[in-house]
Scaffold this active site. Structure first.
Site, PDB file in Angstrom:
ATOM      1  N   ALA A  66       0.929  -1.359  -0.037  1.00  0.00           N
ATOM      2  CA  ALA A  66      -0.070   0.160   0.057  1.00  0.00           C
ATOM      3  C   ALA A  66       0.931   1.285  -0.067  1.00  0.00           C
ATOM      4  CB  ALA A  66      -1.070  -0.094   1.310  1.00  0.00           C
ATOM      5  N   GLY A 111       0.745  -5.070   0.667  1.00  0.00           N
ATOM      6  CA  GLY A 111      -0.101  -5.003  -0.245  1.00  0.00           C
ATOM      7  C   GLY A 111       0.188  -5.766  -1.759  1.00  0.00           C
ATOM      8  N   GLU A 114      -0.151  -9.429  -0.977  1.00  0.00           N
ATOM      9  CA  GLU A 114      -1.713  -9.742  -0.682  1.00  0.00           C
ATOM     10  C   GLU A 114      -2.237  -9.860  -2.235  1.00  0.00           C
ATOM     11  OE1 GLU A 114      -2.295  -6.280   1.985  1.00  0.00           O
ATOM     12  OE2 GLU A 114      -3.479  -7.762   3.111  1.00  0.00           O
ATOM     13  N   GLU A 134       3.845  -5.139   7.617  1.00  0.00           N
ATOM     14  CA  GLU A 134       3.024  -3.930   8.108  1.00  0.00           C
ATOM     15  C   GLU A 134       3.123  -3.442   9.655  1.00  0.00           C
ATOM     16  OE1 GLU A 134       1.885  -6.193   6.191  1.00  0.00           O
ATOM     17  OE2 GLU A 134       0.634  -5.605   4.505  1.00  0.00           O
TER      18      GLU A 134
HETATM   19  N1  CO8 Z   1       4.766   2.993  -0.264  1.00  0.00           N
HETATM   20  C1  CO8 Z   1       5.239   4.281  -1.026  1.00  0.00           C
HETATM   21  N2  CO8 Z   1       6.434   4.142  -1.237  1.00  0.00           N
HETATM   22  C2  CO8 Z   1       7.198   3.313  -1.374  1.00  0.00           C
HETATM   23  C3  CO8 Z   1       6.846   2.028  -0.792  1.00  0.00           C
HETATM   24  C4  CO8 Z   1       5.462   2.086  -0.347  1.00  0.00           C
HETATM   25  N3  CO8 Z   1       4.960   0.792   0.341  1.00  0.00           N
HETATM   26  N4  CO8 Z   1       7.976   1.148  -0.492  1.00  0.00           N
HETATM   27  C5  CO8 Z   1       8.960   1.756  -1.082  1.00  0.00           C
HETATM   28  N5  CO8 Z   1       8.463   3.174  -1.528  1.00  0.00           N
HETATM   29  C6  CO8 Z   1       9.222   4.011  -2.173  1.00  0.00           C
HETATM   30  C7  CO8 Z   1      10.485   4.707  -1.066  1.00  0.00           C
HETATM   31  O1  CO8 Z   1       9.867   5.622  -0.112  1.00  0.00           O
HETATM   32  C8  CO8 Z   1      11.373   5.211  -2.102  1.00  0.00           C
HETATM   33  O2  CO8 Z   1      11.025   6.329  -2.544  1.00  0.00           O
HETATM   34  P1  CO8 Z   1      11.709   7.764  -2.633  1.00  0.00           P
HETATM   35  O3  CO8 Z   1      12.725   7.319  -3.578  1.00  0.00           O
HETATM   36  O4  CO8 Z   1      10.946   8.994  -2.978  1.00  0.00           O
HETATM   37  O5  CO8 Z   1      12.465   7.916  -1.231  1.00  0.00           O
HETATM   38  C9  CO8 Z   1      11.567   4.156  -3.254  1.00  0.00           C
HETATM   39  O6  CO8 Z   1      10.197   3.525  -3.096  1.00  0.00           O
HETATM   40  C10 CO8 Z   1      12.487   3.163  -2.842  1.00  0.00           C
HETATM   41  O7  CO8 Z   1      12.592   2.760  -1.596  1.00  0.00           O
HETATM   42  P2  CO8 Z   1      13.779   2.376  -0.558  1.00  0.00           P
HETATM   43  O8  CO8 Z   1      14.906   3.751  -0.918  1.00  0.00           O
HETATM   44  O9  CO8 Z   1      13.159   2.302   0.785  1.00  0.00           O
HETATM   45  O10 CO8 Z   1      14.350   1.349  -1.327  1.00  0.00           O
HETATM   46  P3  CO8 Z   1      15.369   0.038  -0.716  1.00  0.00           P
HETATM   47  O11 CO8 Z   1      15.604  -0.814  -1.805  1.00  0.00           O
HETATM   48  O12 CO8 Z   1      16.239   0.481   0.293  1.00  0.00           O
HETATM   49  O13 CO8 Z   1      14.037  -0.783   0.036  1.00  0.00           O
HETATM   50  C11 CO8 Z   1      11.942  -1.788   0.465  1.00  0.00           C
HETATM   51  C12 CO8 Z   1      13.072  -1.476  -0.653  1.00  0.00           C
HETATM   52  C13 CO8 Z   1      12.432  -2.952   1.472  1.00  0.00           C
HETATM   53  C14 CO8 Z   1      10.854  -2.076  -0.371  1.00  0.00           C
HETATM   54  C15 CO8 Z   1      11.541  -0.620   1.224  1.00  0.00           C
HETATM   55  O14 CO8 Z   1      11.189   0.452   0.387  1.00  0.00           O
HETATM   56  C16 CO8 Z   1      10.297  -1.000   2.523  1.00  0.00           C
HETATM   57  O15 CO8 Z   1      10.435  -1.569   3.390  1.00  0.00           O
HETATM   58  N6  CO8 Z   1       9.123  -0.273   1.925  1.00  0.00           N
HETATM   59  C17 CO8 Z   1       7.843  -0.583   2.838  1.00  0.00           C
HETATM   60  C18 CO8 Z   1       7.258  -1.902   2.566  1.00  0.00           C
HETATM   61  C19 CO8 Z   1       6.309  -2.040   3.489  1.00  0.00           C
HETATM   62  O16 CO8 Z   1       6.160  -1.707   4.511  1.00  0.00           O
HETATM   63  N7  CO8 Z   1       5.292  -2.645   2.872  1.00  0.00           N
HETATM   64  C20 CO8 Z   1       3.847  -2.490   3.575  1.00  0.00           C
HETATM   65  C21 CO8 Z   1       3.133  -1.237   3.198  1.00  0.00           C
HETATM   66  S1  CO8 Z   1       1.401  -1.302   4.254  1.00  0.00           S
HETATM   67  C22 CO8 Z   1       0.498  -2.301   3.280  1.00  0.00           C
HETATM   68  O17 CO8 Z   1       0.572  -2.932   2.405  1.00  0.00           O
HETATM   69  C23 CO8 Z   1      -0.908  -2.238   3.805  1.00  0.00           C
HETATM   70  C24 CO8 Z   1      -1.889  -3.039   2.905  1.00  0.00           C
HETATM   71  C25 CO8 Z   1      -3.076  -2.898   3.283  1.00  0.00           C
HETATM   72  C26 CO8 Z   1      -3.764  -1.284   3.558  1.00  0.00           C
HETATM   73  C27 CO8 Z   1      -4.924  -1.500   3.553  1.00  0.00           C
HETATM   74  C28 CO8 Z   1      -5.620  -0.365   4.377  1.00  0.00           C
HETATM   75  C29 CO8 Z   1      -5.383   1.037   4.085  1.00  0.00           C
END
Ligand code: CO8
Length: 258
Positions: A66, A111, A114, A134
């Site tokens: 998400a 997500g 998911e 999450e």
């Molecule tokens: N949302 C928005 N932006 C994201 C997300 C995300 N989920 N994941 C990564 N990005 C962005 C980062 O902010 C970054 O953007 P920017 O260059 O503008 O700063 C870019 O993608 C690259 O990310 P990183 O610099 O962090 O890259 P890394 O290679 O170091 O790490 C990861 C990659 C491991 C994927 C890391 O970015 C990470 O941990 N991301 C978050 C993953 C996460 O927590 N996902 C779960 C989200 S919550 C969810 O999915 C709930 C679903 C149900 C919701 C329904 C109710 C509303």
């Protein structure tokens, strides 16, 4: 044909549609991708697509979940509305009258996983990683991840994966049943396409009945599920393509399914 959004699609073999998500940097499932997924299912349904392969164009990412940037700035009502919108798209894909195959390279997180779990099957590149992290955000999965993960891997493993927020490597994902096929890194799209072509050539009513009866095994008590199985097999005999399948076998030829 291509939709002018972050989700595009193209014809592959007969009855097979390949869709690509491309919302940089991480395919976060914000409103643009949600709209794109809904448009994709509209298109697939309108075409009568048999098998849909879902891939990503972004190296290292299937989808990172998400949209955290979106969720970080909204109030409670908008959070609920966003969740409904996201899970609406995920469930539309899950419920569509087709086989869907997620071809995963890179991370499928939150997500993103998911979405992959809502697909009928998952083909994984060897470097892919899976997780529902999450809890690190103080949340839990909200697009049926808490329900689909244990169905795929069992209660203990599901709690381990969600509670620790760890990333599951592709070989472990294959071993525990989170993914169905494991191929060399970079090979998921091609392998998914091959699988899609195989499935598209088989009897559609029979494949649909396989999926529905297997789902019934999880959703219904045993006796009810068995009754459902009996209805389905009888339906295939009376109205499906069993007549052609049986006749083709006896005539020692390949069946001609619609
Ligand atoms: N949302 C928005 N932006 C994201 C997300 C995300 N989920 N994941 C990564 N990005 C962005 C980062 O902010 C970054 O953007 P920017 O260059 O503008 O700063 C870019 O993608 C690259 O990310 P990183 O610099 O962090 O890259 P890394 O290679 O170091 O790490 C990861 C990659 C491991 C994927 C890391 O970015 C990470 O941990 N991301 C978050 C993953 C996460 O927590 N996902 C779960 C989200 S919550 C969810 O999915 C709930 C679903 C149900 C919701 C329904 C109710 C509303």
């Amino acid at each position: 044909m291509t939709d002018a959004s972050v989700v595009t699609w193209e014809d592959a073999a007969h009855g097979v549609l390949v869709a690509t998500m491309d919302r940089k940097p991480a395919n976060a499932l914000g409103p643009p991708i949600i709209d794109g997924l809904n448009a994709l299912v509209d298109e697939a349904e309108q075409r009568g697509t048999r098998v849909l392969v879902l891939t990503s164009a972004i190296p290292g990412f299937f989808a990172a979940g998400a949209d955290i940037k979106h969720m970080g700035g909204i109030d409670a009502d908008s959070f609920r509305a966003y969740g409904n919108r996201l899970r609406g798209a995920v469930e539309r894909l899950a419920g569509a009258d087709l086989v869907s195959i997620a071809a995963v390279e890179g991370v499928a997180l939150g997500g993103g996983l998911e979405l992959a779990m809502a697909c009928t099957m998952r083909v994984s590149g060897a470097e892919a990683k899976y997780g529902l992290p999450e809890v690190r955000l103080g949340l839990i999965p909200g697009a049926a991840g808490t329900q689909r993960l244990p169905r795929l891997v069992g209660r203990g493993r599901a709690i381990d994966i969600m509670a620790t927020a760890r990333q599951v490597p592709a070989d472990e994902a294959k071993a525990i049943g989170l993914v169905d096929r494991l191929v060399t890194a970079g090979g998921a799209r091609e392998a998914a396409l091959q699988l899609a072509e195989e499935l598209a050539a088989l009897s559609r009513p029979a494949i649909t009945a396989v999926i529905n009866t297997v789902d019934a095994a999880f959703d219904l008590p045993f006796a009810e599920g068995q009754r459902y199985e009996i209805d389905e097999i009888q339906g295939l005999f009376e109205h499906g393509e069993a007549r052609e399948g049986l006749t083709a076998f006896l005539e020692k030829r390949s069946p001609k399914f619609a």
